[in-house]
Design a protein around this motif. Sequence first.
Motif, short mmCIF file in Angstrom:
data_model
loop_
_atom_site.label_atom_id
_atom_site.label_comp_id
_atom_site.label_asym_id
_atom_site.label_seq_id
_atom_site.Cartn_x
_atom_site.Cartn_y
_atom_site.Cartn_z
N TYR A 153 0.84 -1.20 0.00
CA TYR A 153 0.00 0.00 0.00
C TYR A 153 0.88 1.25 0.00
N ARG A 157 2.35 1.68 -3.41
CA ARG A 157 1.40 2.14 -4.41
C ARG A 157 1.00 3.59 -4.18
N GLN A 158 1.01 4.01 -2.90
CA GLN A 158 0.66 5.41 -2.63
C GLN A 158 1.71 6.33 -3.24
N THR A 159 3.00 5.92 -3.11
CA THR A 159 4.04 6.79 -3.66
C THR A 159 4.01 6.77 -5.19
N GLU A 208 1.35 6.24 -6.89
CA GLU A 208 -0.01 6.65 -7.26
C GLU A 208 -0.68 5.64 -8.19
#
Length: 887
Positions: A161, A164-166, A168
């Motif tokens: 997670y 994937r946040q970094t 995007e």
Amino acid sequence: MAPDPNRAADAGASSSGTVKNDAVAKKKVESEDLSDEDLALKQQLELYVERVQDSDPGLQKVALESMRQEIRTSTSSMTSVPKPLKFLRPHYGTLKAYYETMAESDLKKYLADILSVLALTMSAEGERESLKFRLLGSSGDIGSWGHEYVRNLAGEIAQEYAKRQTDESPIEELMELVQQIVAFHMKHNAEPEAVDLLMEVEDLDMLIEHVDKTNFKRTCIYLTSSARYLPGPDDMLVLDIAYLIYLKFEQYPNALQIALFLDNLQYVRQVFTSCDDVLRKKQFCYMLGRHGITFELDEEMVADDEDREALQEIINNSKLSEGYLTLARDIEVMEPKSPEDIYKAHLLDGRASAGASVDSARQNLAATFVNAFVNAGFGQDKLMTVPSDSSSSGSSGNWLFKNKEHGKTSAAASLGMILLWDVDSGLAQIDKYFHSNDNHVIAGALLGVGIVNCSIKNDCDPAMALLGDYTEKEDSSIRIGAIMGLGIAYAGSQNEQLRYKLAPILNDAKASLDVIAFTAISLGLIYVGSCNEEVAQAIIFALMDRSESELGEPLTRLLPLGLGLLYLGKQESVEATAEVSKTFNEKIRKYCDMTLLSCAYAGTGNVLKVQNLLGHCSQHLDKGETHQGPAVLGIAMVAMAEELGVEMAIRSLEHLLQYGEQNIRRAVPLALGLLCISNPKVNVMDTLSRLSHDTDSEVAMAAVISLGLLGAGTNNARIAGMLRNLSSYYYKDTSLLFCVRIAQGLVHLGKGLLTLNPYHSDRLLLSPTALAGLITMLHACLDMKAIVLGKYHYVLYFLVLAMQPRMLLTVDENLKPLSVPVRVGQAVDVVGQAGRPKTITGFQTHSTPVLLAAGDRAELATEKYIPISPILEGFVILKENPDYREE
């Protein structure tokens, strides 16, 4: 019928004969330490691996099924790596490679499931293969592979997670998996793990759908206790969720506690409007009264007028005195005590009592305070309230005049302390001093009125009526008496009328510095934690108007403190004001900075701020710098939020004692006193005992006062013994002897029925007015000689803001005291423990009312009643248990 796996093996064997021989040799070496059944299992599994790579889909399916079966049946116990996973280790690479070559089909998904489980023990660190194959596999029931697998997946999801946040990239598929895992954890009593996973993927709202009646309590306990260790604003989000869950399951008292913790009055209103049981509302009112916030009920919260009046009275604490005296009668300590009973001079050798005749005014002043602290709230004592014999003035007048000038102020005010919380009889008895010709006596009477009204709200505002006119008088001691009295009586009320009355004094050119300093403190107390702009402005202007010489005065240090109190515990809200403070005169700039920082983060446990404050303490400065004192106190104020922080802060303060400059060493004992207030920890007691013989008299005085704070209201025999020995050790040093006496009074505060601890409700809630009173007194103690030993000794009365009965008083539905058996023992932290662990240890059974020491918790020892509040402290309403049957 399924094809027989063994028959097919013979057909394939001849073609790969040479390969087989090498394998056989290898196998011989390995198989020597395997039992027969393990060997059979190993061969079986290797066969399945080959089968999976067969061209016949039927065979593949059977082999996958069998492999899956083996793995599933073995993952049940998790003491060691399950055998199938161990034996399949060497084949993990083979299977992975084969998987890549397979065409899309159900079988491919099937294999992905198995690879996902194998990756549990085999994938390289940080590869997150278990998750990768899980997402590629069939979306079957996640729990059937065992807990360890689900745990591992949860860990990988958290990493994925974040990645994937970094980048995007989309996270929908992850969230579906999270749904499954959370549902699994919540069903299997692993609430903390579900919460942790949701915190990692920043979606705590999902929790509300998954909690049910069986697990919401444990979930919420975990949420509230983890909130202390989270950085803002995450901590607030977590508590919000806990609040919503409590509301959903109608656990209103818990929801109210969280609303108070968040300092969110909207939430408090919501709790009142959501609940329609008047009895429960009465309990809420007791909780609000104990927390000490001003709160007005309206029609929406309580419809019935009579009920509303009754409930408002509870919030206003008008029954506090009655409850306290019930406790005192029950424990049989109504008999008034004289200072001599506390000093116990007969236990010491001869020289100490001989030296007592020196400086009698100072000794009498000490006796005044001891008498006030020991008999606080009892309404009778042996010095001030003795019934008059023949003369009309009565003998309390006589004791009053055994004190010199400003000593009379404290003596007259001590009557307020003795009649604490009992407004009607208090005002009647103090009234006679208003007719005195001595300004000091009038000042003391004004302060006494404020003290009597402390933490008691009243519709007819007696304190405002009596003290309001005196704030404009010529005489500065009368003004201070009235201003300080108003500050104590209306602490936390945010009363607008008082702002109009007091704020102009701050910018009054004629007012003396001490009047201005006490006005700043009183405004800080009245508006504690409110971030009120107007008051802040007024104090800032007052600071800017001070001349160079005034900035050097000891009392000036109370101005930044008054400013800091406005932001008590409000964290970032202080930043604008802190920027303004950088423009102050450099004499006070840093002092102001430290005070604002420490107040704003008081009780938050913010580690970064503690480091920042420690950084300021590590500098070795020229003489004349005063800002390290408040920085040291700040460490204690910030770290007192939770037990771990307290332990760590105590260790850091030990280091400061060894390496710090003198002005730091003078503050360390006070910080230790605040960290363990009314909680006599042996290691701290020993440190303070060592410091009380320090060569620097200021350090020794601070240590002695702190010994008093450490044992405040505990009657701790060890501290009482230490102080008695100190009183004979310092019999020639009047200043230190004065401090020893004050400390003796504190240890026996309210004959051992009161506490100064600002934390209540199982150390969850911090009462802002109580903490404000404590830090005001401690800041004054940073300059003992000028303030406490000078003519402003009455700052000691600020402690009254933190005084609360340390009792559990159970009452019935008509709020009459009701005696039931309870078990009282050391509280045990049961957060996240499995099953139903005991919440207290080493308990004794008493019948209420009972006293609770620091770290104690009570639980009912009878099934006959049900407590309305989950935490048994202060006033608790019991209702009869309808299911109870007498044996």
